[in-house]
Motif scaffolding. Structure first.
Motif, PDB file in Angstrom:
ATOM      1  N   THR A  23      43.626  42.020  46.163  1.00 32.25           N
ATOM      2  CA  THR A  23      44.360  41.011  46.918  1.00 32.25           C
ATOM      3  C   THR A  23      45.105  41.696  48.055  1.00 32.25           C
ATOM      4  O   THR A  23      45.355  42.901  48.003  1.00 32.25           O
ATOM      5  N   ASP A  24      45.473  40.936  49.065  1.00 27.94           N
ATOM      6  CA  ASP A  24      46.259  41.487  50.165  1.00 27.94           C
ATOM      7  C   ASP A  24      47.717  41.677  49.765  1.00 27.94           C
ATOM      8  O   ASP A  24      48.367  42.634  50.166  1.00 27.94           O
ATOM      9  N   VAL A  25      48.248  40.740  48.978  1.00 29.84           N
ATOM     10  CA  VAL A  25      49.648  40.802  48.552  1.00 29.84           C
ATOM     11  C   VAL A  25      49.704  40.569  47.052  1.00 29.84           C
ATOM     12  O   VAL A  25      49.131  39.602  46.550  1.00 29.84           O
ATOM     13  N   ILE A  27      52.330  39.854  44.049  1.00 31.10           N
ATOM     14  CA  ILE A  27      53.684  39.443  43.686  1.00 31.10           C
ATOM     15  C   ILE A  27      53.846  39.748  42.204  1.00 31.10           C
ATOM     16  O   ILE A  27      53.098  39.217  41.377  1.00 31.10           O
ATOM     17  N   ALA A  38      54.994  33.038  46.504  1.00 32.93           N
ATOM     18  CA  ALA A  38      53.618  32.543  46.413  1.00 32.93           C
ATOM     19  C   ALA A  38      53.459  31.253  47.210  1.00 32.93           C
ATOM     20  O   ALA A  38      52.459  31.059  47.912  1.00 32.93           O
ATOM     21  N   LEU A  41      53.371  32.210  50.926  1.00 31.70           N
ATOM     22  CA  LEU A  41      52.141  32.936  51.253  1.00 31.70           C
ATOM     23  C   LEU A  41      50.938  31.995  51.264  1.00 31.70           C
ATOM     24  O   LEU A  41      50.075  32.070  52.143  1.00 31.70           O
ATOM     25  N   TYR A  48      46.857  36.235  48.104  1.00 30.32           N
ATOM     26  CA  TYR A  48      47.876  36.824  47.238  1.00 30.32           C
ATOM     27  C   TYR A  48      47.506  36.588  45.780  1.00 30.32           C
ATOM     28  O   TYR A  48      46.695  35.731  45.449  1.00 30.32           O
TER      29      TYR A  48
END
Length: 161
Positions: A23-25, A27, A38, A41, A48
């Motif tokens: 994933t890019d981000v 959490i 979330a 995003l 994410y």
């Protein structure tokens, strides 16, 4: 004792993640802060993943009163002493911006959002409160010393006001 949140939230449960995830981000933590990240995003179209060790909103959030504030106890005097005026100012600004985002978000959600004054107190040392007010004044944030809490509407009625 279970919190009202825990009794009424009805949040979904998910199976444990047992495969590789890209994933890019990422959490980490599915409390109010993680879920809010979330939300934003997703709205921005960012790839994410939100991961939680136990259950969504099951940690600190589970027992929260859902109070959203910039005044987290007696913190600003300590921040100025430990990190300086500019860092304390940035912390306050970040908290105020987060509060503004919650305010904006709650305009479109039926969630009984209300704005109330924040109060902090000390049972043992009035000077702690005086130092906090002085710190907030240095940061350009309005604060007032009160000897007593204001009366609620019910207390006003009961007192015949």
């Amino acid at each position: 004792m279970d919190s009202l949140w825990a009794k009424t939230s009805g949040l979904p449960q998910f199976e444990p993640l047992n495969k590789e995830l890209r994933t890019d981000v990422l959490i980490i933590g599915g409390g109010m802060a993680g879920v809010l990240c979330a939300y934003y995003l997703a709205g921005a179209g960012v790839d994410y993943a939100l991961v939680e060790a136990d259950r969504l909103c099951g940690g600190i959030t589970k027992n929260t009163t859902a109070k959203i504030t910039s005044q987290h106890g007696l913190i600003y005097d300590k921040l100025i002493k430990s990190f300086g005026l500019e860092t304390a100012r940035l912390y306050l600004r970040a908290n105020q911006e987060a509060l503004g985002r919650f305010r904006e978000l709650c305009r479109n959600i039926d969630c009984d959002f209300e704005e109330k004054d924040a109060f902090v107190y000390s049972l043992t040392d009035r000077r702690k409160i005086e130092r906090e007010i002085a710190a907030l004044e240095r940061l350009g944030f309005p604060a007032v010393f009160e000897e007593r809490l204001p009366r609620t509407p019910r207390q006003m009625r009961e007192a015949g006001c």
